[in-house]
Design a protein around this motif. Structure first.
Motif, PDB file in Angstrom:
ATOM      1  N   GLU A  82       1.871 -18.506  -4.825  1.00  0.00           N
ATOM      2  CA  GLU A  82       1.163 -19.585  -4.413  1.00  0.00           C
ATOM      3  C   GLU A  82       1.905 -21.022  -4.379  1.00  0.00           C
ATOM      4  O   GLU A  82       1.737 -22.079  -3.660  1.00  0.00           O
ATOM      5  CB  GLU A  82      -0.129 -19.793  -4.833  1.00  0.00           C
ATOM      6  N   GLU A  83       2.561 -21.055  -5.517  1.00  0.00           N
ATOM      7  CA  GLU A  83       3.435 -22.138  -6.099  1.00  0.00           C
ATOM      8  C   GLU A  83       4.483 -22.335  -5.069  1.00  0.00           C
ATOM      9  O   GLU A  83       4.798 -23.402  -4.463  1.00  0.00           O
ATOM     10  CB  GLU A  83       3.956 -22.212  -7.376  1.00  0.00           C
TER      11      GLU A  83
ATOM     12  N   ARG B 132       3.410 -23.497  -1.614  1.00  0.00           N
ATOM     13  CA  ARG B 132       3.200 -25.175  -1.774  1.00  0.00           C
ATOM     14  C   ARG B 132       4.298 -25.905  -1.576  1.00  0.00           C
ATOM     15  O   ARG B 132       4.603 -26.786  -0.569  1.00  0.00           O
ATOM     16  CB  ARG B 132       2.664 -25.658  -2.852  1.00  0.00           C
TER      17      ARG B 132
END
Length: 315
Positions: free
Chosen positions: A108-109, A112
């Protein structure tokens, strides 16, 4: 529309590139058994998930305004030193996986950073090993040899009969699916299997019990996208219908709604139609190959074929 694509490598990249033309809600569920190249080196040295296929999926779904980061993510170092052959994205993911122990949060990081249109999930949260039963490696053509490792299976000069999957370093263990991947399949409106390395990127999803059951019970439309050409070693000599036969052998309870194949890659349409119907599927023959490289799908053409297949399933 919530779309989920399962696979790995260039095949999954093609599917994701097509799906993002149809819907912004795309989830990639990626195999984690790679043991070659940069991924294999990082896996052996650090004990992490092999990052290569995860990196390719992230790059396929990166936002248009993040083109520079996409290019950096895919860039490989040259030279002859310790970094030679490593992709920048592999190293970045390796760092994230060490700092953020949960692979889903780590991805998820990374998403982003790349402005992702969608989500990338590992099939399992621990690295896996592949074993295959292979014939044609001895004077006795029927003699079965056991081949271990994704690269060895993908490049064997013999013919793969069947594969097995287990947690790395534990040959008797059964792999456990990533819960988020299982939930994504259950919640999806459409699930895609293939294209890709049939035994090492597509079929492994069916060998993880929770994921297998989710693929069988999901209310999503299930679509199989066939490869354009057989792969040397792994599926040498395979006809399009043989790919479906192998799929059925590994998951006899799986039902499929549609099978998409390239019209120029199918020499015996009636045989493929019968194989598709044995899985409960209709067959679509469309021109989905790239004009520049016949072994690769054209994302725009594949997107159009997917739209038509989904419309037919809904009818």
């Amino acid at each position: 529309m919530r779309a989920v694509a399962l696979g790995g490598g260039q095949g999954l990249h093609a599917t994701l590139s097509a799906l993002r033309r149809i819907t912004p809600d795309v989830t990639a569920v990626v195999t984690v058994a790679d043991d070659g190249g940069s991924s294999g080196r990082l896996r052996r040295e650090l004990g992490l998930l092999p990052p290569g296929d995860l990196r390719k999926a992230l790059a396929a779904l990166a936002g248009e305004e993040h083109e520079l980061w996409r290019a950096v993510f895919q860039h490989r170092f040259g030279g002859t030193g310790a970094l030679a052959g490593h992709a920048v994205g592999n190293l970045l993911l390796a760092g994230l996986l060490e700092v953020v122990p949960d692979p889903v949060t780590a991805l998820e990081e990374a998403a982003r950073l790349l402005g992702l249109r969608g989500r990338v999930l590992p099939m399992c949260t621990e690295p896996l090993d592949i074993e295959a039963d292979v014939v044609g490696l001895d004077e006795d053509a029927a003699a079965v040899r056991r081949i271990r490792g994704q690269v060895a299976v993908a490049t064997t000069p013999g013919q793969v009969q069947r594969i097995r999957l287990h947690t790395a370093g534990s040959p008797t263990s059964t792999p456990t699916a990533c819960p988020a991947a299982v939930r994504a399949v259950l919640d999806a409106d459409v699930v895609l299997l293939g294209p890709g390395s049939w035994f090492t990127s597509v079929l492994p999803h069916l060998l993880v019990p929770e994921l297998h059951e989710a693929l069988i019970t999901t209310s999503a439309a299930r679509i199989v996208v066939l490869n354009l050409v057989p792969q040397p070693g792994e599926t040498a000599g395979f006809s399009p219908e043989r790919h479906l036969d192998v799929l059925c052998e590994h998951a006899p309870r799986l039902r499929v709604d549609a099978v998409i194949a390239d019209a120029d890659s199918v020499s015996t349409p009636d045989r493929l139609r019968r194989a598709a119907e044995s899985l409960g599927a209709s067959m679509r023959l469309d021109g989905v190959a790239s004009g520049e490289a016949r072994e690769r799908h054209d994302p725009k053409a594949l997107a159009e074929s997917l739209r038509d297949a989904l419309a037919a399933v809904r009818r």
